[in-house]
Design a protein around this motif. Sequence first.
Motif, short mmCIF file in Angstrom:
data_model
loop_
_atom_site.label_atom_id
_atom_site.label_comp_id
_atom_site.label_asym_id
_atom_site.label_seq_id
_atom_site.Cartn_x
_atom_site.Cartn_y
_atom_site.Cartn_z
N GLN A 80 0.49 5.00 0.47
CA GLN A 80 -0.73 5.58 0.28
C GLN A 80 0.37 7.06 0.25
O GLN A 80 1.59 7.32 0.42
CB GLN A 80 -0.55 6.33 1.92
CG GLN A 80 -1.21 7.09 2.49
CD GLN A 80 -2.88 6.86 1.86
OE1 GLN A 80 -3.72 6.00 2.31
NE2 GLN A 80 -2.93 7.81 1.49
N PHE B 140 1.10 -1.27 0.20
CA PHE B 140 -0.08 0.28 0.00
C PHE B 140 0.98 1.21 -0.67
O PHE B 140 1.86 1.54 0.61
CB PHE B 140 -0.58 -0.04 1.14
CG PHE B 140 -2.05 1.12 1.10
CD1 PHE B 140 -2.86 0.60 0.47
CD2 PHE B 140 -1.66 1.72 2.83
CE1 PHE B 140 -3.96 2.03 0.66
CE2 PHE B 140 -2.96 2.84 2.55
CZ PHE B 140 -4.05 2.78 1.75
N GLY C 186 -4.86 4.87 -2.46
CA GLY C 186 -5.48 5.14 -0.87
C GLY C 186 -5.88 6.95 -1.10
O GLY C 186 -6.52 7.09 -0.82
N GLN C 187 -5.76 7.13 -2.44
CA GLN C 187 -6.63 8.26 -2.73
C GLN C 187 -7.29 8.67 -4.22
O GLN C 187 -6.84 8.05 -5.15
CB GLN C 187 -5.30 9.47 -3.14
CG GLN C 187 -4.61 9.76 -1.44
CD GLN C 187 -3.87 11.10 -2.46
OE1 GLN C 187 -3.23 11.33 -2.58
NE2 GLN C 187 -4.50 12.04 -1.09
N GLU D 167 -6.71 2.42 -5.51
CA GLU D 167 -7.19 1.52 -3.73
C GLU D 167 -5.46 1.12 -3.61
O GLU D 167 -5.38 1.26 -2.21
CB GLU D 167 -7.76 0.43 -4.28
CG GLU D 167 -9.13 0.12 -4.48
CD GLU D 167 -9.43 -1.28 -4.88
OE1 GLU D 167 -10.06 -1.92 -4.24
OE2 GLU D 167 -9.76 -1.55 -5.83
#
Lengths: 584, 584
Positions: B238, B236, B456-457, B453
Amino acid sequence: FCTRQAQNVVHFLVEDWFLSALLGIITAVLSVGMDVAIEVLQHAHVTFYDKMLAISSYLAFSQWVAHIVILTMFAAIFCQIVSKQAVGSGIPEVKVIMHGFKMENYLTTRTLVAKMVGLTLAMGGGLPIGKEGPFVHMGAIVATLLSKITSACQYSAFFSNEGREMEMLSSGCAVGIACTFSAPIGAVLYAIESTSKYFAVKNYWRGFLAATCSAIVFRCANFFVTAEQSGTITAFYQTRFPTDCFLVEELPIFLLLGFISGLMGSFFIFIHRQISIFRSKNRVYKLIFRNNFLAFTVFMAFVVGVLTFPNGLGRYFAGRLTFRETMADFFNNCTWVSNDSRRCPDTILTHWTGGSEGDVSIFTSLVLYYILYFVLVAICISINVPAGVFVPSFIIGAAGGRLMGETMVVLFPEGMRGPGGPPIHPGLYAVVGAAAYTGAVTHTLSVSVIICELTGQLSPILPVLIAMLMGNAVCKFLQPSIYESIIRVKKYPYLPDLPPSRVSVHTVKVEQLMVTDVIYITKDMTYREMKEILQLAPHLRSFPIVTDHENKILLGSVAKRYLTMLLRRHVLVNQQDSRNIGRM
Amino acid sequence: FCTRQAQNVVHFLVEDWFLSALLGIITAVLSVGMDVAIEVLQHAHVTFYDKMLAISSYLAFSQWVAHIVILTMFAAIFCQIVSKQAVGSGIPEVKVIMHGFKMENYLTTRTLVAKMVGLTLAMGGGLPIGKEGPFVHMGAIVATLLSKITSACQYSAFFSNEGREMEMLSSGCAVGIACTFSAPIGAVLYAIESTSKYFAVKNYWRGFLAATCSAIVFRCANFFVTAEQSGTITAFYQTRFPTDCFLVEELPIFLLLGFISGLMGSFFIFIHRQISIFRSKNRVYKLIFRNNFLAFTVFMAFVVGVLTFPNGLGRYFAGRLTFRETMADFFNNCTWVSNDSRRCPDTILTHWTGGSEGDVSIFTSLVLYYILYFVLVAICISINVPAGVFVPSFIIGAAGGRLMGETMVVLFPEGMRGPGGPPIHPGLYAVVGAAAYTGAVTHTLSVSVIICELTGQLSPILPVLIAMLMGNAVCKFLQPSIYESIIRVKKYPYLPDLPPSRVSVHTVKVEQLMVTDVIYITKDMTYREMKEILQLAPHLRSFPIVTDHENKILLGSVAKRYLTMLLRRHVLVNQQDSRNIGRM
């Protein structure tokens, strides 16, 4: 070879790209215009109310109610005169059309105009209705009109087929949703889910292209529209949750929220259907409202006006706010009940504590809001104006989620891991509740994508998915989707879904259901027999062809239009021949 | 009635829910385990290298290269011994299987084990390969095994059909992707796009359920794994772009980036195919490496080791970093070239300016990185280890995007609206480039969801969509997708897509393509004739039935298995009858 390649490129660019892009741009421009108009009307509602309130409370009351009643009345009359097909959501009708049935006058320019004006007036008036259903309908109409206009220029019309039209319709639906929520990806998926049963994967980039073009228009529109008016244009409720906004311990609670949302969703569908049946069956109702298209609509507008009057009952459940403003309150990342730094600012809290007097518990407000809108929406989406069900469901679900979230804060004021641990975010519960409830009511999963695009955050995706799967499962088990329910109530032609892999699906035979014999054409039929068959079944659009009366082996089918054309040509030629012979 | 209803509920819960959930959980657990193992191996690579470097530079070099070579060799040998089918991406094979062709041994436990161990060793070694293809393959295998295990317990096996298996396979693919990126929604869509042609909408909640379950497992796994190891688990990155991270003026530049990405994507596919052809045709190559499965694989591992050696050439393009660390650098919301407050911290910059000496321009580094990995990846994904193409494409695309972004910062140091206006975010260009390039190479649009995804934005969604549609269009026009290219190179049975609505599609007839006559069974065939036909075509799995030799009207088809069963039973009964008669 080169010319063929060039032709292919031109064909590809014009038909595939240009049409989809144009569809996105036109629908977006229409919807931006409507958004601005709706916003101006809603703004006027509150502004005039405030001015009247300064003079007299009675004047304010009559102004508040009159605004809703008059605009709703105009909307209903306009739709009645211009096109009755504009009434209602539009998604059920599009669904029926996309499943191969023909609906007269549903995809015409008249209906487009009626839908646009009707929706603008009804929403501007302040009815608790949504715009996504009408927008889908509008997108579908624009797509159909574009197909018709360009059919003359199309490369080789002979090879165009029904599937092609369906694709355009599907793109139109996607664009409609994209315009409602500025959520291009979720829109494409939602359009697929709510209108198709089987989907050709290689064609869905058209929907993406159209939705992207409309998103660009929206982005550009932000230049020309003032910030105050741009609210409905972006329809964007940026949330500000931290990246880890929930704990693993909270997941069962989200599952419970999904379960409750599913139950309430199926209850909503049940209530909505019962109301429709009541309106068509109950004698007292019929005696009061007759079959007049206007009476009940105006009555409901009056009821909504009285209930939401901000200084009356509306004081207890933020009757003054539009759906968009309510949504912003629900999704806000602060708590309504705690007293520490995470408490919401008073400007928000006054909406939910009975206005400036502040004598109402926020739980009373929320429960009241939930129950009232649950009933109001169920009625208002079936009165004689264009009205969608998605956005109201969103609000109802968010209210339920917020209620649960605030309850959780009361139960665990320091978060689930005690002091020092991460706190509970009631706004997250609102987001999850909205997704689960809307997903349940509409039987779609793509709501999860839409809500992420709407809030601009992906951190709540896991709770949203869990609750939504649960809600969907519960509601699918208990009720059909709201759209299918409307289709049944309105008795549109529609093949319901098969129940998933049960024995009955495989053992019930068609002959047990059919009531009349199949009409067919045999290979060795005479012209006279065929004519009789054509007269026998004027409503059929195509006929099966079989070998002979005994074996009835299916050879294929022939469209009525094509059959009559062939017959006519044949007869005409024969006549000419005989004339020519006569002349000779 | 009650028992039937109860049976339905149980059936529904067990078959529909339980299986999908189990699929998600098992695959997620497997992949968490692999992720940890890969991370440990990669960590060991760098740690030992640092220790050796303290002693001697030559020792460090040999350690760096030996780690890659030895682990890759083990991976190749393991796959060779346990299951040769584990080699490669796995998506092309799954695609072929999902289109109805049978592939031997591709969905067995042996292949699962070989794929897991092989991928762990190859990635732990440090080859520039991805894990999403193998994960998809693993998901598909788990799905198949689960179907097989539970087939005995299933309610009514007679009614189960091939479509059912395909659904499970599709869910398996979705879970595989979900495990790679922790992106449940994008995963479901990517699995649909990359494996199906037509999709039944009512079944796709199964994929969602499975992907959600695996996401829950990943979430829970974060409890038990230390933060240092959890890198690959969350996968992930971010990002921290502001909500309005781009201007309308920048959209044409994103379009250009999409165009370039599309061109480079199709060039990548072309290069990859040419290399494969070269390896199978070129005499010199064959003379050197023979047809040995190990020689070329070890050679390439050696080349990668030498090139990425952090104190040699690797100094100029961050050879020390894993893909995940490089990605974090590329997506970082700061600039590499400016000197003001938006400049990246030196810890990041040293990766791209030639290490501690800092004598290399970041543009040199980026171009070198782009070219080197472009070629390396094209070769490495076709050597004899399990290897995916998605993640490497992601990195290459991100490098291209970052290059463009940094160039933009040099051209417009104060942003496109001059001083005081919003600045340019090179990280955003990296995100857009990654999406456009990967979308082009794989011909999928759902990459846009995956990248959202992943970061995350959702604010970059519009540029991502624009660039990706452009990249897809360009690459679709020039080349097949990388998976279809591999299918062609490996000569798997596969029906290619029809070119979109061209005349040739409708005018070319089957008889122009067919080389042998169709084998069919007539209604009035004798047992003897049928036996001959069965012997004539031992490889056919089903036969068409027609009325007679003259008319050949199709009545239906019969599976060979069913046919032989019927024949056997019939013959057996006749024999028994005659025996019985004999006894009497």
